[in-house]
Design a protein around this motif. Sequence first.
Motif, PDB file in Angstrom:
ATOM      1  N   ARG A 106      29.388  -2.375 -29.342  1.00 37.85           N
ATOM      2  CA  ARG A 106      27.459  -1.042 -28.525  1.00 37.85           C
ATOM      3  C   ARG A 106      26.085  -2.337 -29.240  1.00 37.85           C
ATOM      4  O   ARG A 106      25.396  -2.451 -28.214  1.00 37.85           O
ATOM      5  CB  ARG A 106      27.455  -1.168 -30.103  1.00 37.85           C
ATOM      6  N   HIS A 107      26.716  -2.968 -29.543  1.00 36.38           N
ATOM      7  CA  HIS A 107      25.596  -4.872 -29.630  1.00 36.38           C
ATOM      8  C   HIS A 107      25.923  -6.057 -28.076  1.00 36.38           C
ATOM      9  O   HIS A 107      25.207  -6.646 -28.678  1.00 36.38           O
ATOM     10  CB  HIS A 107      25.567  -5.539 -30.802  1.00 36.38           C
ATOM     11  N   GLY A 108      27.111  -5.514 -27.871  1.00 37.48           N
ATOM     12  CA  GLY A 108      27.572  -6.742 -26.958  1.00 37.48           C
ATOM     13  C   GLY A 108      28.014  -8.276 -27.411  1.00 37.48           C
ATOM     14  O   GLY A 108      27.128  -9.605 -27.085  1.00 37.48           O
ATOM     15  N   ILE A 109      28.542  -8.822 -28.796  1.00 37.86           N
ATOM     16  CA  ILE A 109      28.294  -9.408 -29.747  1.00 37.86           C
ATOM     17  C   ILE A 109      30.618  -9.704 -29.631  1.00 37.86           C
ATOM     18  O   ILE A 109      31.116  -8.627 -29.117  1.00 37.86           O
ATOM     19  CB  ILE A 109      27.914  -9.648 -30.878  1.00 37.86           C
ATOM     20  N   ALA A 110      30.386  -9.822 -30.724  1.00 34.39           N
ATOM     21  CA  ALA A 110      32.508 -10.324 -30.521  1.00 34.39           C
ATOM     22  C   ALA A 110      32.794  -9.517 -31.494  1.00 34.39           C
ATOM     23  O   ALA A 110      31.613  -9.656 -32.329  1.00 34.39           O
ATOM     24  CB  ALA A 110      32.630 -11.910 -30.507  1.00 34.39           C
ATOM     25  N   PRO A 111      33.669  -9.208 -31.925  1.00 34.83           N
ATOM     26  CA  PRO A 111      33.930  -8.458 -33.119  1.00 34.83           C
ATOM     27  C   PRO A 111      34.023  -9.552 -34.183  1.00 34.83           C
ATOM     28  O   PRO A 111      33.921  -9.007 -35.581  1.00 34.83           O
ATOM     29  CB  PRO A 111      35.525  -7.650 -33.075  1.00 34.83           C
ATOM     30  N   GLU A 112      34.722 -10.453 -33.454  1.00 33.68           N
ATOM     31  CA  GLU A 112      34.180 -12.065 -35.616  1.00 33.68           C
ATOM     32  C   GLU A 112      32.678 -12.038 -35.343  1.00 33.68           C
ATOM     33  O   GLU A 112      33.066 -12.850 -36.813  1.00 33.68           O
ATOM     34  CB  GLU A 112      34.675 -12.835 -34.926  1.00 33.68           C
ATOM     35  N   ALA A 113      31.851 -11.343 -35.591  1.00 30.99           N
ATOM     36  CA  ALA A 113      30.281 -11.635 -35.284  1.00 30.99           C
ATOM     37  C   ALA A 113      30.194 -10.679 -36.389  1.00 30.99           C
ATOM     38  O   ALA A 113      28.971 -10.485 -36.648  1.00 30.99           O
ATOM     39  CB  ALA A 113      29.690 -11.461 -34.448  1.00 30.99           C
ATOM     40  N   VAL A 114      30.681  -9.720 -36.853  1.00 36.27           N
ATOM     41  CA  VAL A 114      31.068  -8.737 -37.382  1.00 36.27           C
ATOM     42  C   VAL A 114      31.477  -8.540 -38.950  1.00 36.27           C
ATOM     43  O   VAL A 114      32.704  -8.596 -38.815  1.00 36.27           O
ATOM     44  CB  VAL A 114      31.196  -7.342 -36.966  1.00 36.27           C
ATOM     45  N   THR A 115      30.695  -8.053 -40.438  1.00 34.99           N
ATOM     46  CA  THR A 115      31.348  -8.131 -41.229  1.00 34.99           C
ATOM     47  C   THR A 115      30.615  -6.404 -41.496  1.00 34.99           C
ATOM     48  O   THR A 115      29.870  -6.103 -41.474  1.00 34.99           O
ATOM     49  CB  THR A 115      31.181  -9.235 -42.225  1.00 34.99           C
ATOM     50  N   VAL A 116      31.368  -5.986 -41.687  1.00 43.27           N
ATOM     51  CA  VAL A 116      31.580  -4.452 -42.521  1.00 43.27           C
ATOM     52  C   VAL A 116      31.849  -4.465 -44.012  1.00 43.27           C
ATOM     53  O   VAL A 116      32.082  -5.110 -44.784  1.00 43.27           O
ATOM     54  CB  VAL A 116      32.503  -3.118 -42.397  1.00 43.27           C
ATOM     55  N   GLY A 117      30.279  -3.627 -44.830  1.00 48.41           N
ATOM     56  CA  GLY A 117      31.216  -3.911 -46.482  1.00 48.41           C
ATOM     57  C   GLY A 117      30.179  -2.300 -46.553  1.00 48.41           C
ATOM     58  O   GLY A 117      29.045  -1.343 -46.308  1.00 48.41           O
ATOM     59  N   GLU A 118      30.285  -1.908 -47.792  1.00 46.79           N
ATOM     60  CA  GLU A 118      29.874  -0.866 -49.076  1.00 46.79           C
ATOM     61  C   GLU A 118      28.329  -0.850 -49.086  1.00 46.79           C
ATOM     62  O   GLU A 118      27.089  -0.916 -49.540  1.00 46.79           O
ATOM     63  CB  GLU A 118      30.435  -1.074 -49.839  1.00 46.79           C
ATOM     64  N   GLY A 119      28.036  -0.674 -47.725  1.00 47.97           N
ATOM     65  CA  GLY A 119      26.423  -0.828 -47.146  1.00 47.97           C
ATOM     66  C   GLY A 119      25.603  -1.521 -47.817  1.00 47.97           C
ATOM     67  O   GLY A 119      26.393  -2.493 -47.458  1.00 47.97           O
ATOM     68  N   ILE A 120      24.155  -1.890 -46.889  1.00 48.88           N
ATOM     69  CA  ILE A 120      23.858  -3.295 -47.504  1.00 48.88           C
ATOM     70  C   ILE A 120      23.982  -3.253 -48.733  1.00 48.88           C
ATOM     71  O   ILE A 120      23.705  -4.784 -48.644  1.00 48.88           O
ATOM     72  CB  ILE A 120      22.498  -3.061 -46.950  1.00 48.88           C
ATOM     73  N   ASP A 121      23.613  -2.742 -50.009  1.00 52.25           N
ATOM     74  CA  ASP A 121      23.643  -3.648 -51.144  1.00 52.25           C
ATOM     75  C   ASP A 121      24.517  -4.104 -51.158  1.00 52.25           C
ATOM     76  O   ASP A 121      24.317  -4.751 -51.873  1.00 52.25           O
ATOM     77  CB  ASP A 121      23.822  -2.092 -52.230  1.00 52.25           C
ATOM     78  N   GLY A 122      26.062  -3.291 -50.757  1.00 56.77           N
ATOM     79  CA  GLY A 122      26.947  -4.331 -50.818  1.00 56.77           C
ATOM     80  C   GLY A 122      27.664  -5.567 -50.077  1.00 56.77           C
ATOM     81  O   GLY A 122      28.187  -6.835 -50.631  1.00 56.77           O
ATOM     82  N   LEU A 123      26.994  -5.329 -48.841  1.00 57.41           N
ATOM     83  CA  LEU A 123      26.891  -6.573 -48.093  1.00 57.41           C
ATOM     84  C   LEU A 123      26.029  -7.558 -48.805  1.00 57.41           C
ATOM     85  O   LEU A 123      25.920  -9.052 -48.925  1.00 57.41           O
ATOM     86  CB  LEU A 123      26.248  -6.553 -46.682  1.00 57.41           C
ATOM     87  N   LEU A 124      24.044  -7.395 -49.269  1.00 54.14           N
ATOM     88  CA  LEU A 124      23.848  -7.716 -50.135  1.00 54.14           C
ATOM     89  C   LEU A 124      24.238  -9.057 -51.294  1.00 54.14           C
ATOM     90  O   LEU A 124      24.590 -10.302 -51.376  1.00 54.14           O
ATOM     91  CB  LEU A 124      22.300  -7.446 -50.420  1.00 54.14           C
ATOM     92  N   GLY A 125      24.914  -7.392 -51.901  1.00 49.14           N
ATOM     93  CA  GLY A 125      26.173  -8.309 -53.358  1.00 49.14           C
ATOM     94  C   GLY A 125      26.482  -9.894 -52.925  1.00 49.14           C
ATOM     95  O   GLY A 125      27.164 -11.109 -53.773  1.00 49.14           O
ATOM     96  N   THR A 126      27.774 -10.104 -51.772  1.00 49.61           N
ATOM     97  CA  THR A 126      28.389 -10.905 -51.560  1.00 49.61           C
ATOM     98  C   THR A 126      27.533 -12.302 -50.810  1.00 49.61           C
ATOM     99  O   THR A 126      28.021 -12.744 -51.348  1.00 49.61           O
ATOM    100  CB  THR A 126      29.602 -10.153 -50.663  1.00 49.61           C
ATOM    101  N   LEU A 127      26.504 -11.634 -50.277  1.00 47.75           N
ATOM    102  CA  LEU A 127      25.789 -12.354 -49.534  1.00 47.75           C
ATOM    103  C   LEU A 127      24.875 -13.616 -50.479  1.00 47.75           C
ATOM    104  O   LEU A 127      25.081 -14.874 -50.218  1.00 47.75           O
ATOM    105  CB  LEU A 127      24.548 -11.974 -48.230  1.00 47.75           C
ATOM    106  N   VAL A 128      25.182 -12.791 -51.528  1.00 47.06           N
ATOM    107  CA  VAL A 128      23.898 -14.072 -52.112  1.00 47.06           C
ATOM    108  C   VAL A 128      25.197 -14.763 -53.134  1.00 47.06           C
ATOM    109  O   VAL A 128      24.885 -15.594 -53.305  1.00 47.06           O
ATOM    110  CB  VAL A 128      23.507 -13.632 -53.487  1.00 47.06           C
TER     111      VAL A 128
END
Lengths: 369, 369
Positions: free
Chosen positions: A79-101
Amino acid sequence: MSDPRQTPLVRSLPSTVPFVAPERLEAERGVTFDARLGANELPFGPSPKARAAMAEAVEDIWKYGVADMPALRGAIAARHGIAPEAVTVGEGIDGLLGTLVRLYVAEGDAVVTSDGSYPTFNYHVAGVGGVLHKVPYRGDFEDPEALVARAAEVGAKLVYLSNPNNPMGSVHDAAAVQAMIDSVPEGCLMVLDEAYTEFAPASSRPEIDTTDRRVIRFRTFSKAYGMAGARIAYGIAHPEIAGSFDKIRNHFGVNRIAQAGALAALGDEPWLADVVEQVARGRDRIARIAQQNGLTPLPSATNFVTVDCGRDGDHARALLAALTARGVFVRMPGVAPLDRCIRISVGTEAELDVLAERLPLALRDLGAG
Amino acid sequence: MSDPRQTPLVRSLPSTVPFVAPERLEAERGVTFDARLGANELPFGPSPKARAAMAEAVEDIWKYGVADMPALRGAIAARHGIAPEAVTVGEGIDGLLGTLVRLYVAEGDAVVTSDGSYPTFNYHVAGVGGVLHKVPYRGDFEDPEALVARAAEVGAKLVYLSNPNNPMGSVHDAAAVQAMIDSVPEGCLMVLDEAYTEFAPASSRPEIDTTDRRVIRFRTFSKAYGMAGARIAYGIAHPEIAGSFDKIRNHFGVNRIAQAGALAALGDEPWLADVVEQVARGRDRIARIAQQNGLTPLPSATNFVTVDCGRDGDHARALLAALTARGVFVRMPGVAPLDRCIRISVGTEAELDVLAERLPLALRDLGAG
């Protein structure tokens, strides 16, 4: 009493929930909400294709999901014209923010955000012992220049911008966001929360460039895709950044039904386009209702309208309480001067009828109608 | 290359996934699995009541869930005769373990487990910089006395026991587990992973006592309830311990459909009883198949049978590879001397037919049949 065996950091933290659910408010306040207009949900729900895929996925719920979600990440990437390796999927943005920090912020590290922006980001930063530095809004907009200036000054590991912005509904154009990306200080990662971007003009989205290590962008299936309860969202970043989530994330944490729904939802662009139009009509109606009651709707690039109630935070809080008592669930910004406003999500026509009926009554309750 | 802005801890971590999904193996090895017997899933799936509740919940997926899940926590509490405040719900036991280690383990803190026990626990401990101390199994059993002795010796913050044990299928009786709880050293919390307990005799479960701050117990809807893909499980502990999860967890992280399914599943005890019987018959059949092929099935209190292949780890790994090539997905313990075994989950009758047919062929592939 806190458990003395827990970490010193954890012992210092309060036990909080960033948002109180409407069901919990109903139980506590003894009200029933006739209009659920507070959580920026999408009452039109997901695409029928996504619903069908989710119903079908119930039959496979006994299986664990696939940790790296190749089908879904592939579809997002296409959809975004990028590589799958550039995508990480998580439990909502909340979940992703929790991992990011956890990836970027050690105890004592500085993080910069806007004063009054997304509370759950702040919650997660506090949860790893990060030190939050808050920059005021400029009017009703987050202030990219002030954010990067403060990030440079305090040596921030992360600087957060939501575009469009929650809770104000405001949006910067792509050039302003790109200028912020281009000026992120060395040693800092820009967190670009695009939860509401599908409702916003394309001109607000800088081109995606996954060779750029200065920014990570977050998108979600909770808003325009109508799947808030599914808990599924994704991050887009340089593959080394996206891939680093695999070091600490809960690999099998994303519900299998949510994965199936998200994949099918991506395949129904006409539904998304229709939802965006419906939401635009709903925003217009909320704006008219506000104006008819002497209140000032702010321009919005989201699925909610932030309404300036014309006085201070106490006044807006009183109006919110009156609306709650009259069965209308809305929320409001938590910080002055943004807290002169209430925030009203686009609901169904019937819910907006309820709003039109009860808003004048709530204002009268205050002796201000 | 790791991102120099990330924390020193994160930079030191490998990018790993604790388990490779069978779908991923199929893609990588070019095989198709005719028997999915490796992930300890329940192919009979959840109760029809849970399926119906999940299908119905798809219609509400546009709503966020309720962070504190009062209905579900209430039902769990009622089932165990405890207070809802003693229950915390999360994204599978994996998700709960990830939060638990953040609550108790600071960088450098000691944690004790058995060498060869649950890899995802170890993964999460490493993710917060904990120092793992591993105690050998005693035969095919985790060794409670050695675990607490080591915990005392190293000043561990957490000591882990799974009962029944994965990957060996062995189980301690309640008295042995209670004795371990009673001897947990001051300053340490015992983590009692009861993911498989519904398959085990009641005599293996110590009484639940939520006034006892020495232990937290984990139960899941992934195994006997047949909802592995839903990602929902719960912890039982003193209310102050259970409540402390609210300090850092992803409050809205549990999928709404999963919540609905779990609640309905708790209401169908006859289905659970029937599943447990079916699984017992499946275990017996796997044991017979193993014996017919000259292998030794170990006693199991779970939904899998660990089969001693009679030689060393290389032999068992070769057999596993031969089974994989022949379309039978199984897993095996990762550590000697447990790795003389392969671990076969109870499947459908048809899948066990496949096992019966292909195990002798796989053994012949090794020149050992």
